[in-house]
Design a protein around this motif. Structure first.
Motif, mmCIF file in Angstrom:
data_model
loop_
_atom_site.group_PDB
_atom_site.id
_atom_site.type_symbol
_atom_site.label_atom_id
_atom_site.label_comp_id
_atom_site.label_asym_id
_atom_site.label_seq_id
_atom_site.Cartn_x
_atom_site.Cartn_y
_atom_site.Cartn_z
ATOM 1 N N MET A 49 7.440 1.614 2.306
ATOM 2 C CA MET A 49 6.464 2.713 2.071
ATOM 3 C C MET A 49 5.297 2.228 2.823
ATOM 4 S SD MET A 49 6.791 2.021 -2.159
ATOM 5 C CE MET A 49 6.981 0.455 -1.895
ATOM 6 N N LEU A 50 4.533 3.319 3.398
ATOM 7 C CA LEU A 50 3.500 2.857 4.151
ATOM 8 C C LEU A 50 2.476 3.206 3.003
ATOM 9 C CD1 LEU A 50 4.330 4.747 7.642
ATOM 10 C CD2 LEU A 50 4.627 2.552 6.874
ATOM 11 N N ALA A 51 1.688 2.090 2.672
ATOM 12 C CA ALA A 51 0.940 2.131 1.492
ATOM 13 C C ALA A 51 -0.284 1.327 1.541
ATOM 14 C CB ALA A 51 1.697 1.861 0.110
ATOM 15 N N PRO A 52 -1.024 1.734 2.600
ATOM 16 C CA PRO A 52 -2.325 0.899 2.629
ATOM 17 C C PRO A 52 -3.264 0.801 1.636
ATOM 18 C CG PRO A 52 -2.621 2.753 4.035
ATOM 19 C CD PRO A 52 -1.146 2.887 3.522
ATOM 20 N N GLU A 53 -3.299 1.868 0.924
ATOM 21 C CA GLU A 53 -4.276 1.677 -0.434
ATOM 22 C C GLU A 53 -3.603 1.122 -1.323
ATOM 23 O OE1 GLU A 53 -7.045 2.926 -0.036
ATOM 24 O OE2 GLU A 53 -7.028 4.712 1.299
ATOM 25 N N ARG A 54 -2.258 1.146 -1.723
ATOM 26 C CA ARG A 54 -1.792 0.268 -2.810
ATOM 27 C C ARG A 54 -1.660 -1.182 -2.382
ATOM 28 N NH1 ARG A 54 3.490 1.722 -3.922
ATOM 29 N NH2 ARG A 54 3.574 3.125 -2.368
ATOM 30 N N GLU A 55 -1.408 -1.519 -1.232
ATOM 31 C CA GLU A 55 -1.407 -2.814 -0.559
ATOM 32 C C GLU A 55 -2.639 -3.562 -0.864
ATOM 33 O OE1 GLU A 55 1.260 -4.545 0.047
ATOM 34 O OE2 GLU A 55 2.640 -3.132 0.146
ATOM 35 N N ALA A 56 -3.786 -2.798 -0.863
ATOM 36 C CA ALA A 56 -5.134 -3.256 -0.863
ATOM 37 C C ALA A 56 -5.439 -3.772 -2.054
ATOM 38 C CB ALA A 56 -6.182 -2.214 -0.498
ATOM 39 N N GLU A 57 -4.528 -3.714 -3.116
ATOM 40 C CA GLU A 57 -4.776 -4.512 -4.371
ATOM 41 C C GLU A 57 -4.814 -6.105 -4.287
ATOM 42 O OE1 GLU A 57 -2.661 -5.123 -8.858
ATOM 43 O OE2 GLU A 57 -1.517 -4.663 -6.783
ATOM 44 N N THR A 58 -3.945 -6.561 -3.326
ATOM 45 C CA THR A 58 -3.611 -7.878 -3.241
ATOM 46 C C THR A 58 -4.007 -8.274 -1.649
ATOM 47 O OG1 THR A 58 -1.459 -7.495 -3.129
ATOM 48 C CG2 THR A 58 -2.262 -7.930 -5.203
ATOM 49 N N ALA A 59 -3.895 -7.549 -0.827
ATOM 50 C CA ALA A 59 -4.047 -7.843 0.462
ATOM 51 C C ALA A 59 -5.562 -7.844 0.900
ATOM 52 C CB ALA A 59 -3.475 -6.877 1.388
ATOM 53 N N PRO A 60 -5.937 -8.834 1.998
ATOM 54 C CA PRO A 60 -7.270 -8.963 2.460
ATOM 55 C C PRO A 60 -8.045 -7.422 2.826
ATOM 56 C CG PRO A 60 -6.038 -10.418 3.557
ATOM 57 C CD PRO A 60 -4.992 -9.419 2.823
ATOM 58 N N ALA A 61 -9.188 -7.299 2.644
ATOM 59 C CA ALA A 61 -9.673 -5.971 2.785
ATOM 60 C C ALA A 61 -9.632 -5.559 4.149
ATOM 61 C CB ALA A 61 -11.239 -5.938 2.330
ATOM 62 N N MET A 62 -9.519 -6.301 5.393
ATOM 63 C CA MET A 62 -9.366 -5.787 6.677
ATOM 64 C C MET A 62 -8.000 -4.970 6.789
ATOM 65 S SD MET A 62 -8.309 -8.548 9.329
ATOM 66 C CE MET A 62 -6.948 -9.708 8.977
ATOM 67 N N LEU A 63 -7.171 -5.285 5.989
ATOM 68 C CA LEU A 63 -5.619 -4.647 6.240
ATOM 69 C C LEU A 63 -5.632 -3.138 5.626
ATOM 70 C CD1 LEU A 63 -2.897 -7.743 5.201
ATOM 71 C CD2 LEU A 63 -3.919 -6.815 7.508
ATOM 72 N N ARG A 64 -6.493 -2.770 4.786
ATOM 73 C CA ARG A 64 -6.531 -1.591 4.515
ATOM 74 C C ARG A 64 -6.800 -0.610 5.540
ATOM 75 N NH1 ARG A 64 -10.507 2.130 3.344
ATOM 76 N NH2 ARG A 64 -9.963 4.008 1.855
ATOM 77 N N GLU A 65 -7.964 -1.215 6.367
ATOM 78 C CA GLU A 65 -8.211 0.053 7.708
ATOM 79 C C GLU A 65 -7.173 -0.051 8.567
ATOM 80 O OE1 GLU A 65 -10.666 1.886 7.796
ATOM 81 O OE2 GLU A 65 -11.171 1.286 5.836
ATOM 82 N N LEU A 66 -6.671 -1.190 9.039
ATOM 83 C CA LEU A 66 -5.639 -1.622 9.857
ATOM 84 C C LEU A 66 -4.352 -0.720 9.344
ATOM 85 C CD1 LEU A 66 -6.224 -5.169 10.781
ATOM 86 C CD2 LEU A 66 -6.743 -3.425 12.198
ATOM 87 N N GLY A 67 -4.039 -0.611 7.838
ATOM 88 C CA GLY A 67 -2.899 -0.052 7.422
ATOM 89 C C GLY A 67 -3.074 1.472 7.921
ATOM 90 N N LEU A 68 -4.428 2.060 7.660
ATOM 91 C CA LEU A 68 -4.540 3.358 7.878
ATOM 92 C C LEU A 68 -4.227 3.813 9.244
ATOM 93 C CD1 LEU A 68 -7.906 3.847 5.777
ATOM 94 C CD2 LEU A 68 -5.718 4.614 5.334
ATOM 95 N N GLU A 69 -4.626 2.914 10.097
ATOM 96 C CA GLU A 69 -4.519 3.110 11.630
ATOM 97 C C GLU A 69 -2.660 3.212 11.861
ATOM 98 O OE1 GLU A 69 -5.999 0.425 14.432
ATOM 99 O OE2 GLU A 69 -7.912 0.295 13.245
ATOM 100 N N GLY A 70 -2.041 2.161 11.125
ATOM 101 C CA GLY A 70 -0.508 2.178 11.120
ATOM 102 C C GLY A 70 0.028 3.419 10.786
ATOM 103 N N VAL A 71 -0.305 3.958 9.591
ATOM 104 C CA VAL A 71 0.150 5.118 9.145
ATOM 105 C C VAL A 71 0.043 6.404 10.098
ATOM 106 C CG1 VAL A 71 -0.012 6.806 7.189
ATOM 107 C CG2 VAL A 71 -0.133 4.650 6.683
ATOM 108 N N ALA A 72 -1.262 6.450 10.648
ATOM 109 C CA ALA A 72 -1.563 7.264 11.565
ATOM 110 C C ALA A 72 -0.478 7.245 12.928
ATOM 111 C CB ALA A 72 -2.850 7.309 12.121
ATOM 112 N N LEU A 73 -0.297 6.059 13.330
ATOM 113 C CA LEU A 73 0.566 5.890 14.353
ATOM 114 C C LEU A 73 2.015 6.251 13.874
ATOM 115 C CD1 LEU A 73 -0.763 2.532 15.918
ATOM 116 C CD2 LEU A 73 -0.907 4.851 17.035
ATOM 117 N N TRP A 74 2.518 5.934 12.931
ATOM 118 C CA TRP A 74 3.875 6.382 12.379
ATOM 119 C C TRP A 74 3.829 7.961 12.481
ATOM 120 C CZ3 TRP A 74 8.574 4.502 12.193
ATOM 121 C CH2 TRP A 74 8.634 2.903 12.180
ATOM 122 N N ARG A 75 2.745 8.717 11.852
ATOM 123 C CA ARG A 75 2.815 10.091 11.672
ATOM 124 C C ARG A 75 2.937 10.753 13.130
ATOM 125 N NH1 ARG A 75 0.808 12.518 6.752
ATOM 126 N NH2 ARG A 75 0.027 10.796 5.464
#
Length: 334
Positions: A49-75
């Motif tokens: 799952m490419l889930a930056p929003e849900r992972e943000a529940e427990t992950a450091p805040a910076m991973l949300r923005e980096l995760g959104l970049e990751g989703v865009a690169l996969w797309r």
């Protein structure tokens, strides 16, 4: 400047490195110790799952923005990516869990029971509502890994299986840069790396159809059900602070299968295809990163934990930028 680069490890991190650096014009050789592709890859135990929003529940805040970049690169890369969003549900007696999850995350909408039924008809009448994360995506791990392998070859990377880490990394013919993506196998060089055990069950059901991942909240056994297509479902959840690589325990199997049954009783008739357990590498803060050593001649890309697929493309771009002009980023340590 074009470099000769050896990448070690053909999991999701190594494949993204090989593909990105080959496309950047470098001479890339990817070495994997296993004879068969992905035979030893912890990447196979992802949902995915490419889930930056849900992972943000427990992950450091910076991973949300980096995760959104990751989703865009996969797309931008992967045409088989399923971009249907994801759902989070809870049983009526555990609505407090859903409310707490909603407060700790963002990027979601609240669905009523009838709206949930519109998106997933087979869940009609099962839950009072759901959180819908519309921008998240998912994929089948084996299919995605094979795609990355094929694309890396197409980009010009040489892929060699059944070869240990010592090949072409030492001596007169050593590569200009070695990028080590071997996970736990690199622990001798990364003493703060630890193993986190993850387990999953792969099942097939013709009695229920889901088009997006469903995360089921429960005080004791939160889990996710991820559709892989053709009736295949990945059931996963366990995060165990253990480096034991053995088979799944009976307790974990019962909890995962019981959780799937709680999502929908039709899973009781599903065919069990495989139980699996793997050890995922993690740094103390659970943030993956690229670590530069030996003046830039060796770079360790490791600590993927739960974020290998999500942040693999971001780490690859980070390393490519560093090799191009010395740029650093949030995930690179010099």
């Amino acid at each position: 400047m074009t470099r000769s680069i050896t990448v070690l490890g053909a999991g999701v991190l190594g494949l993204w490195q090989a593909l990105t650096l080959a496309r950047a014009g470098h001479r890339v050789r990817l070495l994997e110790c296993s004879v068969e592709p992905f035979a030893a890859a912890a990447s196979l135990y992802g949902g995915v799952m490419l889930a930056p929003e849900r992972e943000a529940e427990t992950a450091p805040a910076m991973l949300r923005e980096l995760g959104l970049e990751g989703v865009a690169l996969w797309r931008a890369l992967y045409p088989q990516l399923h971009c249907n969003g994801s759902l989070v549900v809870a049983s009526p007696r555990d609505q407090g869990e859903l409310e707490r999850f909603a407060h700790r995350t963002q990027g979601h909408g609240l669905l009523r029971a009838d709206e949930l039924a519109e998106r997933e008809p087979d869940l009609a009448g099962r839950f009072n509502g759901a959180l819908f994360f519309a921008d998240e995506a998912h994929m089948s791990a084996p299919d995605a890994l094979q795609f990355l392998l094929d694309e890396a070859r197409r980009a010009g990377a040489e892929i060699v299986f059944g070869v240990g880490a010592g090949a072409d990394t030492n001596g007169d013919n050593a590569a200009d840069v070695v990028i080590d993506c071997r996970g736990m196998a690199a622990r001798d060089h990364l003493p703060d790396l630890r193993g986190v055990r993850g387990e999953r069950v792969l099942i097939r059901s013709t009695d229920i159809t889901l088009s997006r991942p469903v995360q089921f909240l429960h005080p004791r056994i939160p889990l996710y059900v991820v559709p892989w297509g053709a009736g295949l479902y990945m059931i996963g959840a366990t995060v165990i602070e253990s480096e034991e690589p053995g088979a799944m325990s009976v307790r974990s199997a019962l909890e995962l299968l019981g959780g799937a049954y709680a999502v929908h009783p039709a899973f009781a008739e599903a065919e069990i295809l495989a139980f699996g357990a793997g050890v995922r590498p993690a740094f103390p803060d659970n943030v993956p990163r690229a670590i530069v050593r030996d003046g830039g001649r060796r770079i360790f890309v490791n600590g993927a934990y739960r974020h290998g697929f999500l942040l693999g493309p971001v780490l690859a771009r980070t390393v490519a930028d560093y090799l191009a002009d010395g740029r650093t980023g949030a995930l690179l340590r010099v």
